[in-house]
Design a protein around this motif. Structure first.
Motif, PDB file in Angstrom:
ATOM      1  N   GLN A 685       0.860  -1.180   0.000  1.00 41.47           N
ATOM      2  CA  GLN A 685       0.000   0.000   0.000  1.00 41.47           C
ATOM      3  C   GLN A 685       0.899   1.234   0.000  1.00 41.47           C
ATOM      4  O   GLN A 685       1.812   1.348   0.829  1.00 41.47           O
ATOM      5  N   GLU A 699       3.895   0.230   2.307  1.00 37.60           N
ATOM      6  CA  GLU A 699       3.847  -0.664   3.453  1.00 37.60           C
ATOM      7  C   GLU A 699       3.545  -2.071   2.932  1.00 37.60           C
ATOM      8  O   GLU A 699       2.624  -2.267   2.138  1.00 37.60           O
ATOM      9  N   VAL A 702       0.957  -8.547   4.731  1.00 40.34           N
ATOM     10  CA  VAL A 702       1.002  -9.961   4.364  1.00 40.34           C
ATOM     11  C   VAL A 702      -0.399 -10.500   4.082  1.00 40.34           C
ATOM     12  O   VAL A 702      -1.379 -10.083   4.704  1.00 40.34           O
ATOM     13  N   ARG A 703      -0.478 -11.402   3.123  1.00 38.15           N
ATOM     14  CA  ARG A 703      -1.714 -12.105   2.780  1.00 38.15           C
ATOM     15  C   ARG A 703      -1.400 -13.586   2.739  1.00 38.15           C
ATOM     16  O   ARG A 703      -0.267 -13.984   2.477  1.00 38.15           O
ATOM     17  N   ASN A 757       5.871  -4.600   9.094  1.00 35.01           N
ATOM     18  CA  ASN A 757       5.327  -4.590  10.459  1.00 35.01           C
ATOM     19  C   ASN A 757       6.026  -5.609  11.342  1.00 35.01           C
ATOM     20  O   ASN A 757       6.273  -6.735  10.931  1.00 35.01           O
ATOM     21  N   ASP A 819       3.468   2.599  15.000  1.00 34.64           N
ATOM     22  CA  ASP A 819       2.227   2.275  14.291  1.00 34.64           C
ATOM     23  C   ASP A 819       1.006   2.457  15.201  1.00 34.64           C
ATOM     24  O   ASP A 819       1.126   2.365  16.419  1.00 34.64           O
ATOM     25  N   ASP A 820      -0.146   2.673  14.593  1.00 29.82           N
ATOM     26  CA  ASP A 820      -1.429   2.743  15.305  1.00 29.82           C
ATOM     27  C   ASP A 820      -1.367   3.730  16.472  1.00 29.82           C
ATOM     28  O   ASP A 820      -1.934   3.493  17.545  1.00 29.82           O
ATOM     29  N   ARG A 843      -5.873   4.699  12.267  1.00 24.75           N
ATOM     30  CA  ARG A 843      -6.913   4.990  11.280  1.00 24.75           C
ATOM     31  C   ARG A 843      -8.280   5.260  11.917  1.00 24.75           C
ATOM     32  O   ARG A 843      -9.128   5.906  11.317  1.00 24.75           O
ATOM     33  N   GLU A 876      -3.063   7.265   8.623  1.00 24.53           N
ATOM     34  CA  GLU A 876      -3.553   6.001   8.035  1.00 24.53           C
ATOM     35  C   GLU A 876      -5.059   6.065   7.867  1.00 24.53           C
ATOM     36  O   GLU A 876      -5.736   6.761   8.607  1.00 24.53           O
ATOM     37  N   GLU A 879      -9.805   7.764   3.603  1.00 23.69           N
ATOM     38  CA  GLU A 879     -10.762   7.116   2.706  1.00 23.69           C
ATOM     39  C   GLU A 879     -11.453   8.089   1.761  1.00 23.69           C
ATOM     40  O   GLU A 879     -12.165   7.648   0.863  1.00 23.69           O
ATOM     41  N   TYR A 898      -7.383   3.946   1.562  1.00 22.34           N
ATOM     42  CA  TYR A 898      -8.115   3.435   0.408  1.00 22.34           C
ATOM     43  C   TYR A 898      -8.365   4.504  -0.649  1.00 22.34           C
ATOM     44  O   TYR A 898      -8.472   4.202  -1.830  1.00 22.34           O
TER      45      TYR A 898
HETATM   46  P1  C2E Z   1      -1.715  -2.011  10.059  1.00 26.37           P
HETATM   47  O1  C2E Z   1      -0.265  -2.164  10.208  1.00 26.37           O
HETATM   48  O2  C2E Z   1      -2.326  -0.900  10.824  1.00 26.37           O
HETATM   49  O3  C2E Z   1      -1.988  -1.935   8.522  1.00 26.37           O
HETATM   50  C1  C2E Z   1      -2.916  -1.128   7.949  1.00 26.37           C
HETATM   51  C2  C2E Z   1      -4.188  -1.869   7.743  1.00 26.37           C
HETATM   52  O4  C2E Z   1      -5.216  -0.936   7.434  1.00 26.37           O
HETATM   53  C3  C2E Z   1      -4.117  -2.802   6.574  1.00 26.37           C
HETATM   54  O5  C2E Z   1      -4.984  -3.875   6.823  1.00 26.37           O
HETATM   55  C4  C2E Z   1      -4.666  -1.953   5.467  1.00 26.37           C
HETATM   56  O6  C2E Z   1      -5.194  -2.677   4.389  1.00 26.37           O
HETATM   57  C5  C2E Z   1      -5.771  -1.215   6.189  1.00 26.37           C
HETATM   58  N1  C2E Z   1      -6.098   0.034   5.514  1.00 26.37           N
HETATM   59  C6  C2E Z   1      -5.316   0.804   4.737  1.00 26.37           C
HETATM   60  N2  C2E Z   1      -5.975   1.889   4.298  1.00 26.37           N
HETATM   61  C7  C2E Z   1      -7.223   1.842   4.855  1.00 26.37           C
HETATM   62  C8  C2E Z   1      -8.367   2.673   4.759  1.00 26.37           C
HETATM   63  O7  C2E Z   1      -8.404   3.737   4.101  1.00 26.37           O
HETATM   64  N3  C2E Z   1      -9.470   2.284   5.484  1.00 26.37           N
HETATM   65  C9  C2E Z   1      -9.485   1.160   6.220  1.00 26.37           C
HETATM   66  N4  C2E Z   1     -10.593   0.834   6.868  1.00 26.37           N
HETATM   67  N5  C2E Z   1      -8.426   0.345   6.311  1.00 26.37           N
HETATM   68  C10 C2E Z   1      -7.299   0.691   5.628  1.00 26.37           C
HETATM   69  P2  C2E Z   1      -4.515  -5.307   6.720  1.00 26.37           P
HETATM   70  O8  C2E Z   1      -3.620  -5.464   5.571  1.00 26.37           O
HETATM   71  O9  C2E Z   1      -5.708  -6.165   6.853  1.00 26.37           O
HETATM   72  O10 C2E Z   1      -3.607  -5.480   7.958  1.00 26.37           O
HETATM   73  C11 C2E Z   1      -4.163  -5.542   9.187  1.00 26.37           C
HETATM   74  C12 C2E Z   1      -3.101  -5.573  10.230  1.00 26.37           C
HETATM   75  O11 C2E Z   1      -2.398  -6.817  10.178  1.00 26.37           O
HETATM   76  C13 C2E Z   1      -2.023  -4.542  10.030  1.00 26.37           C
HETATM   77  O12 C2E Z   1      -2.455  -3.342  10.509  1.00 26.37           O
HETATM   78  C14 C2E Z   1      -0.912  -5.115  10.828  1.00 26.37           C
HETATM   79  O13 C2E Z   1      -1.082  -4.863  12.202  1.00 26.37           O
HETATM   80  C15 C2E Z   1      -1.101  -6.599  10.625  1.00 26.37           C
HETATM   81  N6  C2E Z   1      -0.157  -7.006   9.628  1.00 26.37           N
HETATM   82  C16 C2E Z   1      -0.283  -6.999   8.297  1.00 26.37           C
HETATM   83  N7  C2E Z   1       0.825  -7.492   7.723  1.00 26.37           N
HETATM   84  C17 C2E Z   1       1.667  -7.784   8.708  1.00 26.37           C
HETATM   85  C18 C2E Z   1       2.985  -8.317   8.778  1.00 26.37           C
HETATM   86  O14 C2E Z   1       3.624  -8.595   7.784  1.00 26.37           O
HETATM   87  N8  C2E Z   1       3.544  -8.508  10.002  1.00 26.37           N
HETATM   88  C19 C2E Z   1       2.872  -8.189  11.135  1.00 26.37           C
HETATM   89  N9  C2E Z   1       3.489  -8.386  12.283  1.00 26.37           N
HETATM   90  N10 C2E Z   1       1.658  -7.694  11.106  1.00 26.37           N
HETATM   91  C20 C2E Z   1       1.046  -7.471   9.923  1.00 26.37           C
END
Ligand code: C2E
Ligand code: CA
Ligand code: CA
Length: 924
Positions: A685, A699, A702-703, A757, A819-820, A843, A876, A879, A898
């Protein structure tokens, strides 16, 4: 020895090398053409009578000799054909053995084909792995390569030299083996018709097998080439050459190999004569005939549906040895008659005897050298002729068999049926009973001698009506080594390499079998899944060798408790399983679980250090918890996971774990495998500058491309990874993939910073900073292009330790991002003392800024605070365009959300960036 006989064997057990050595000699028995001596009395009755007698004598003699020659040629052709078939089988085994090697399994991508960074990593690995094949079969394999499902080579070795990536071809999809191989099920090998190798420029035959990924789809094929020249009879056969051989393609009638000519392209293309073509086109396993004035025998090689090579071995007697047979006719008989009248009987007798002796000597030599067993037997298996190889095998050293070294023995002196191992006797008797003229009967038996047990493939030809044989001709070919290789292959695919214990696949088979037995007995099958606690610490503290040594001790310790009942398997890592048959209830299973844990509690002495091992055990029992191997394994996994997370030593699966969480828990087992099989992938992203509109970085998120569930998002599996000790591995996986991508972008001339992350566990892993440094070095990515995102909560679990780790990471030159931010409780004072570069505003504040004034206020104060500390501010969850405008007005530096782009695959991101650049330059 023929080149292809020199392939190394998987194992050599003790039978004598002379017996084993595969020689290219005829397996024809040295049957003595019986002399037909015209009676003296007849001769004296007058010229007319004598003439008639002589004509009949010579023509009958010619017929008998011809029949004799035909059976000699047929036997030689059959021997050559069986050698070729064996060679095809051997090449197939090598291919499969190699395909089983974990080095290739590790390369398999989860879905689709390997892309950019994966490709580079895999190419390097594949090259090494192919070189490993060369080491196993030195000098045998002219070329080997791994080709992905699009036809692009991932690695190649030509005569031991690993091809650099730049030389790899992308156009292998047109080769004759590509499509047929990808169409084959796993475990099959395709053998293409001969072609000229583009690498070695010689005629080759090729072997290729499909490689499938975890979800069963072919992702690549493993291919290797063997020079066709290897089929040429070797020097030994050439020196004693009594026959000449051709290999002819049945369909085209072309001569593929001629033992009398060097193999050059033109000789391969040579069309056989019309007579030859007609002969090989005839249906049937074998044939005899006359071609170009020579007597020939044909034996066919058809190696099954996966083999495009339908060949005939054509064996001919050199014409000078044959001349008098073929030219014989009534006129020559008349001349012979005249000559005979002059020379009288004595001379005639001497001449025929000499011819017989010469003929016999030749076949005797062939027979003496053959490693195949050749016997003439009656239907009860009693021999009256044996090749020396039979004696070498059966006779106690120095004693000689009952035959006293003779090949012809009194019928009854040697009883073959009694000589073979008991299990094979009924089969052999049946083969002998059913043998009929014109039909080949086949079977298998083993013979145990002082040298060990050898297994033979036997074929029986009924030549009772052949006056020169008068019996069943039994030839037995030693297939011990081939079977050993096959067995080893099977063993390897069903056992864990480190401990030698059964692996997951074998366990699944065993469970199914045990379930069948249990159903008949009215008992149950128990399955215990053991996962060692904190094994990782052992590995980290003492090193992997030490960890491996410990793992090797676990199996025997567990087996000791079971006392011969049940099976211990290793499923991977520190996970073991115990299968318990014949249970009467779940209590018996939990009792065993308790006993196993007590046994593990006794410290393990490894290299002079005692280690304590604890484990968590999940328990299931058939009937109550499932009726098939898959369900039982899944539920045992869930039970084990509950045991682990709840700190219970033993947990029995409980259906009341509600369906939702149960399915979530089932993911745990899958996740472990996903990390091995490469099912995890990264989406990116963009982070965009609010002042310039430039893309500042991305950023990595992972999927999980789950084979059944489709794309799974991190919220579903990151918490599981955290709870099951998989988090460190997951982070390393993501870092590795992200840095490989960073490298690709650098190479493309547009370096982009990548944020990854981290979890709290990464900050607590002692070696984490070193791991990151190693990965940066490996991918040659400058540290400033890597950003690590850490949440407040991750820092708060152990602040001093977290700070120490962040200091080390920062010292490497890596950017750190909080983060966050805002969602937790980080105090300002803590913020100032951390070595961070950036704050990401959570966010939950950003998304609703436009509607919720209090959130807008928080964002404004966070921006001000951050700036006062000299930090970069990232919002973050952007939208809408409205929010974007407000953030820009507040002076926030970077936006992510987004409205700009979702997290997308790398190809989509590249397009997105290009489009954006295009529209930005257009508006300027
Ligand atoms: P995060 O680090 O806070 O990542 C941002 C999340 O917010 C991502 O969800 C992203 O898709 C989502 N997002 C981005 N823009 C928007 C927006 O405009 N609106 C909304 N509602 N959401 C948005 P994702 O990819 O589902 O990741 C969720 C969380 O999973 C991440 O939050 C992070 O904490 C964790 N994560 C993802 N990949 C990794 C990784 O490789 N390692 C670790 N340790 N955690 C990860
Ligand atoms: Ca993040
Ligand atoms: Ca975040």
């Amino acid at each position: 020895m023929a080149k292809y006989a020199a392939m190394p064997r998987a194992s050599t057990n003790g039978s004598g090398a002379d017996v084993r050595g595969r020689r290219r000699v005829a397996r024809r028995l040295g049957a003595k053409p019986r002399g037909r001596v015209p009676g003296l009395v007849t001769g004296l009755l007058g010229v007319l009578l004598l003439g008639a007698s002589l004509i009949s004598t010579v023509t009958t003699g010619r017929d008998a000799a011809l029949a004799d020659l035909d059976s000699k040629l047929s036997a030689h052709a059959a021997s050559r054909a069986s050698d070729l078939t064996e060679y095809f089988e051997r090449a197939q085994s090598i291919n499969l053995l190699l395909a089983h090697d974990s080095v290739f399994k590790l390369m398999a991508p989860g879905e689709g084909v390997l892309s950019g960074p994966q490709f580079a990593t895999v190419s390097a690995q594949a090259g090494k792995a192919m070189a490993y094949l060369e080491q196993l079969y030195p000098g045998q394999i002219s070329e080997a390569c791994l080709i992905d499902s699009t036809g692009a080579e991932l690695g190649r070795v030509v005569r031991g030299r690993v091809a650099p990536v730049s030389e790899l071809s992308k156009g292998e999809a047109d080769t004759p083996f590509f499509a047929p191989t990808l169409g084959l099920p796993q475990g099959h090998v395709y053998q293409a018709a001969p072609y000229v190798s583009s690498d070695t420029h010689e005629w080759v035959i090729s072997n290729s097998t499909p490689m499938v990924n975890a979800s069963g789809r072919p992702w690549a094929l493993l291919h290797f080439e063997l020079p066709l020249d290897g089929f040429r009879p070797g020097a030994e056969a050439a020196s004693a050459r009594s026959f000449s051989d051709l290999i002819v393609d049945n369909r085209s009638g072309q001569v593929l190999l001629d033992s009398a000519r060097p193999l050059v392209e033109s000789s391969l293309g040579r069309a056989g004569s019309p007579e030859l073509r007609a002969l090989v086109a005839r249906p049937g396993a074998s044939a005899s005939g006359t071609v170009d004035g020579q007597r020939v025998a044909v034996a066919r090689v058809t190696a099954g549906p996966d083999n495009a090579n339908s060949w005939s071995v054509v064996v001919a007697m050199p014409s000078e040895a044959l001349g008098w047979f073929s030219s014989i006719g009534f006129s020559s008989v008349a001349m012979a008659l005249a000559a005979l009248l002059l020379l009288a009987f004595a001379g005639y007798l001497r001449a025929t005897h000499r011819a017989e002796r010469q003929g016999e000597a030749r076949y005797r030599t062939l027979i003496d050298q053959s490693s195949d067993l050749v016997l003439v037997v009656d239907r009860a298996g009693r021999a009256d002729f044996l090749s020396p190889s039979v004696e070498r095998l059966l006779a106690p050293p120095g004693k000689g068999l009952a035959t006293g070294g003779k090949q012809r023995v009194n019928r009854g002196a040697v009883d073959l049926v009694a000589a073979v191992d008991p299990e094979g006797r009924a089969g052999l008797s049946a083969v002998l009973r059913t043998a009929a003229p014109g039909r080949m009967s086949a079977g298998e038996f083993s013979i145990t001698s002082t040298e060990g047990t050898s297994t033979f493939e036997v074929s029986v030809q009924d030549l009772s009506s052949d006056p020169s044989v008068r019996g069943l001709v039994l030839t037995a070919h030693d297939v011990t080594d081939r079977l050993a290789l096959k067995n080893e292959m099977e063993h390897r695919s069903l056992h864990d390499a480190l401990t030698g214990l059964p692996n997951r696949a074998m366990l699944a088979d065993d469970i199914e079998q045990a379930l069948g037995v249990a159903e008949r007995d009215g008992t149950s099958v128990g399955l215990l899944l053991l996962d060692l606690d904190r094994f990782k610490e052992v590995n980290d503290t003492f090193g992997h060798d030490y960890g491996d040594a410990l793992l090797r001790q676990i199996g025997p310790r567990l087996a000791g408790v079971l006392g011969g009942v049940g099976t211990v398997a290793r499923l991977g890592g520190d996970e073991f399983a115990v299968l318990l048959p014949g249970l009467r209830g779940v209590n018996q299973a939990t009792d065993v679980a308790g006993a196993l844990l007590s046994a593990l509690a006794i410290p393990f002495p490894v290299e002079g250090i005692d280690v304590d091992v604890e484990a968590s055990v999940g328990v299931v029992i058939s009937g109550e918890h499932g009726q098939d191997a898959t369900t039982l394994m899944q539920r045992a996994d869930i039970a084990m996971y509950v045991a682990k997370t709840q700190h219970l030593a033993v947990f029995v699966y409980d259906a009341s774990i509600d369906g939702h969480s149960a399915s979530k828990l089932a993911l745990v087992g899958d996740l472990r495998r996903a990390l091995d099989s490469g099912e995890l992938l990264l989406h990116y992203q963009p982070k965009v500058s609010l002042t310039s509109g430039e893309v500042l970085g991305v950023e990595a998120l992972v999927r999980w491309q789950h084979p059944e569930r489709g794309l799974v998002f991190p919220d579903e599996f990151i918490p599981l990874a955290e709870n099951t000790g998989l988090m460190n591995r997951l982070t390393k996986y993501v870092l590795n993939a992200a840095l490989a991508q960073a490298r690709t972008w650098i190479d493309a001339g547009r370096p982009l910073s990548i944020a990854v992350n981290l979890s709290a566990r990464d900050l607590h892993e002692e070696r984490f900073a070193e791991v990151v440094a190693e990965l940066l070095a490996r991918h040659e990515v400058p540290a400033h292009l890597l950003e690590l995102e850490v949440t407040e909560t991750a820092i708060m679990t152990d602040p001093p330790r977290a700070r120490a780790m962040l200091e080390r990471l920062s010292a490497l030159g890596i950017r750190l991002s909080l983060d966050d931010f805002g969602a937790g409780y980080t105090s300002l004072s803590q913020l100032t003392s951390l070595p961070i570069d950036e704050i990401k505003i959570d966010r939950s504040f950003v998304m609703t800024m436009a509607e919720d004034p209090s959130n807008a206020l928080i964002v404004r104060s966070l921006v001000d605070l951050g700036h006062s500390l000299g930090l970069t501010l990232v919002a973050e969850g952007v939208e809408t365009e409205g929010v974007l405008q407000v953030l820009a007005a507040l002076g926030c530096d970077v936006a992510q959300g987004y409205h700009l782009s979702r997290a997308i695959p790398v190809a989509a991101l590249d397009t997105w960036c290009a489009d954006r650049l295009g529209s930005m330059t257009a508006t300027r």
